[in-house]
Motif scaffolding. Structure first.
Motif, PDB file in Angstrom:
ATOM      1  N   THR A   1      23.078 -33.267  23.079  1.00 58.23           N
ATOM      2  CA  THR A   1      21.684 -32.993  22.678  1.00 58.23           C
ATOM      3  C   THR A   1      20.897 -34.279  22.438  1.00 58.23           C
ATOM      4  O   THR A   1      20.251 -34.460  21.403  1.00 58.23           O
TER       5      THR A   1
ATOM      6  N   LYS B   1      12.938 -31.530  18.987  1.00 58.80           N
ATOM      7  CA  LYS B   1      13.575 -30.288  18.526  1.00 58.80           C
ATOM      8  C   LYS B   1      13.081 -29.110  19.373  1.00 58.80           C
ATOM      9  O   LYS B   1      13.870 -28.260  19.812  1.00 58.80           O
ATOM     10  N   GLU B   2      11.792 -29.097  19.632  1.00 54.83           N
ATOM     11  CA  GLU B   2      11.203 -28.015  20.427  1.00 54.83           C
ATOM     12  C   GLU B   2      11.753 -28.019  21.856  1.00 54.83           C
ATOM     13  O   GLU B   2      11.994 -26.950  22.438  1.00 54.83           O
TER      14      GLU B   2
ATOM     15  N   TRP C   1      14.750 -28.893  22.916  1.00 60.80           N
ATOM     16  CA  TRP C   1      16.081 -28.300  22.984  1.00 60.80           C
ATOM     17  C   TRP C   1      16.047 -26.795  22.709  1.00 60.80           C
ATOM     18  O   TRP C   1      16.793 -26.024  23.323  1.00 60.80           O
ATOM     19  N   GLU C   2      15.184 -26.375  21.821  1.00 54.07           N
ATOM     20  CA  GLU C   2      15.073 -24.941  21.556  1.00 54.07           C
ATOM     21  C   GLU C   2      14.528 -24.209  22.783  1.00 54.07           C
ATOM     22  O   GLU C   2      14.975 -23.104  23.110  1.00 54.07           O
ATOM     23  N   ASN C   3      13.572 -24.816  23.494  1.00 48.13           N
ATOM     24  CA  ASN C   3      13.027 -24.208  24.710  1.00 48.13           C
ATOM     25  C   ASN C   3      14.056 -24.159  25.833  1.00 48.13           C
ATOM     26  O   ASN C   3      13.955 -23.319  26.736  1.00 48.13           O
TER      27      ASN C   3
ATOM     28  N   ASP D   1      20.581 -23.163  20.517  1.00 47.22           N
ATOM     29  CA  ASP D   1      20.393 -22.685  19.148  1.00 47.22           C
ATOM     30  C   ASP D   1      20.888 -23.761  18.184  1.00 47.22           C
ATOM     31  O   ASP D   1      22.059 -23.801  17.804  1.00 47.22           O
ATOM     32  N   LEU D   2      19.980 -24.639  17.756  1.00 46.51           N
ATOM     33  CA  LEU D   2      20.370 -25.768  16.907  1.00 46.51           C
ATOM     34  C   LEU D   2      20.872 -25.338  15.538  1.00 46.51           C
ATOM     35  O   LEU D   2      21.533 -26.113  14.846  1.00 46.51           O
ATOM     36  N   LYS D   3      20.591 -24.122  15.132  1.00 46.58           N
ATOM     37  CA  LYS D   3      21.066 -23.640  13.826  1.00 46.58           C
ATOM     38  C   LYS D   3      22.591 -23.646  13.750  1.00 46.58           C
ATOM     39  O   LYS D   3      23.167 -23.659  12.662  1.00 46.58           O
TER      40      LYS D   3
END
Length: 507
Positions: free
Chosen positions: A146, A178-179, A181-183, A187-189
């Protein structure tokens, strides 16, 4: 017969079509089903040794859930190495699972390109047991890696440091990363140390081990302690150094500065630096440097090797606090010379370091996982308040990156996670008194919670205390491996001492 011109035209149309398809195709469109979580692909890996022969290792790709709290989570992969035990080892000894620090472990592939690395740092462990190295999720050779844009902000070097602008630039950049990788569907959570501990347990199960010995330092000790709390029944023994407890992700500024005080005390009594120590000592000199430059900044002209131009660098209080911990390198031996040089009014090398800090690319690129892991472990409000009130924050820069960057990532495991716990697992902790990353006081705070502990106080020991000790002392190495083999710590000494440092004399 088709003409060359027509073939060229057809080829051009094909290239344009292919490029269009590539732009409009997500990497999620593969028709093959995803690997099953918990599955592992093992393959042989030959490591070239210094004498030209090979060591036959095993390497594996381990598939684990991206976020175990989500039903039908996507999977990610971990890079795993296994070095099988030699004929000298007792086959009943549990394997050693080695947990690296950071979190910024780039994997072993590039490290093994330097001949002799395997023999020096890994092979001796195989005389005790199998050795397993698990990568960190989202980092290095794990996939997806990431990686984020972690370039340093190029603030004007000839102007006073503008913290408000620096914070705004950092947070804007990280929020966008961050956006991204989420796009992309990540799921960074799921990128927390709790999930990383589950990764180790999944690797253990996939390789068929009932119990393991963990060996880790720095973030690796934090990672290992998380595993010790979650799955104490699978841990036979633990070997730890550079202690980073459950509420130690943010380094205590006063305790960190204590390491420099211990270094200063010895440097001030050395023959090499006799007559060069400023009046009042090195710690007082560092404080004076910060006060001077905060009150009256100094402009230094130096050549910018990255642009080939002459730069004016304003050395102010901000940069002074950056360099009271030294600027020449990571070795303790250079720190007194750095302080003496700046105290005497020479900021040339410090200014060159400012340029390097501004222009140089990171040798280990930061990742979204780095921030999610560390920011998730975080700090309790009470401890943060204590840290910020410590007088050392007036002399050294205190965790600026965490304090300003973590709000962007929305990752926090909560104060219950950061509550210390007791463990009966047989443990050896080796802690250096000169550890400037995870201070000696961390270990002192954690000792009461380890109910079956052998604590080794390593005088002059650095952050990598275990490695420094076994490279210096064959006796220590033998005693540590005896503990790893059978749990007998009787040959380990309570106190060890590394040789005196040969101090670098300032020009």
């Amino acid at each position: 017969m088709i003409s060359k011109k027509l073939l060229t035209f057809i080829g051009l149309i094909f290239c344009i079509s292919s490029a269009t398809i590539a732009q409009n195709t997500s990497f999620h469109t593969a028709k093959a089903s995803a690997p099953e979580a918990g599955s592992m692909f093992i393959f042989p890996e030959r490591i070239l040794l210094k004498d030209g022969s090979f060591y036959n290792a095993e390497r594996a790709t381990m598939f684990v859930p991206m976020n175990r709290s989500v039903e039908n989570s996507d999977v990610i992969s971990l890079d795993v190495y296994r070095f099988k035990a030699s004929e000298k080892a007792n086959p009943n000894t549990p394997p050693i699972f080695f947990l690296h620090g950071g979190p910024a472990f780039q994997g072993l592939e590039s490290a093994f390109k330097e001949l002799g690395t395997f023999e020096k740092y890994w092979q001796f462990m195989t005389d005790v047991a199998d050795v397993v190295v698990v990568s960190q999720r989202g980092i290095g050779t794990s996939k997806p890696t990431t990686i984020i844009d972690s370039r340093k902000s190029k603030m004007p070097l000839d102007e006073a440091y503008n913290e408000e602008a620096a914070v705004e630039e950092l947070q804007n950049r990280l929020s966008k990363e961050k956006e991204v990788w989420e796009n992309l569907g990540v799921d960074l959570k799921g990128f927390t140390v709790l999930e990383a501990a589950e990764d180790v347990n999944d690797v253990r199960k996939a390789l068929g081990y009932d119990k393991i010995t963990i060996w880790g330092g720095s973030f690796g000790s934090h990672w290992g302690m998380t595993l010790m709390r979650q799955y104490p029944e699978i841990i036979e023994r633990a070997i730890l150094r550079g202690m980073e407890g459950v509420d130690h992700t943010y380094d205590h500024p006063g305790h960190t500065w204590n390491a420099y005080k211990r270094i200063a005390e010895e440097a001030e009594n050395s023959e090499e630096l006799k007559g060069l120590i400023p009046e009042g000592g090195l710690i007082a000199a560092a404080e004076t440097i910060v006060k001077r430059l905060s009150k009256k900044p100094v402009t230094v002209e130096v050549e910018n090797s990255y642009t080939g131009k002459t730069e004016k660098v304003l050395m102010d209080g901000h940069w002074a606090k950056q360099f009271t911990r030294g600027y020449t390198g990571k070795q303790e031996a250079t720190w007194p010379a750095d302080i003496i040089t700046m105290y005497n009014g020479d900021f040339t090398k410090a200014a060159l370091k400012v340029i390097e800090n501004t222009y140089a690319l990171r040798s280990r690129p930061l990742t979204a996982s780095y921030y999610m892991l560390d920011c998730g472990s975080g700090i309790t409000p009470e401890r943060l308040k204590e840290h910020l009130a410590d007088p050392a924050t007036e002399v050294i820069e205190y965790e600026w990156d965490y304090r300003k960057a973590c709000p962007c990532w929305d990752s926090d495991l909560g104060d219950e996670f950061r509550t210390n716990f007791e463990t009966e697992i047989p443990t050896v902790i080796v802690q250096g008194t000169w550890d400037r990353s995870t201070p000696y006081e961390n270990a002192l705070e954690l000792i009461p919670y380890f109910k079956n502990l052998k604590f080794v106080h390593l005088k002059r020991g650095p952050h990598g205390a275990i490695r420094a000790a076994y490279l210096y002392s064959a006796e220590f190495k033998k005693a540590l491996l005896k503990f790893a083999e059978c749990g007998d710590n009787s040959d380990l000494k309570d106190h060890m001492e590394l040789p005196q440092v040969k101090w670098v004399v300032p020009e």
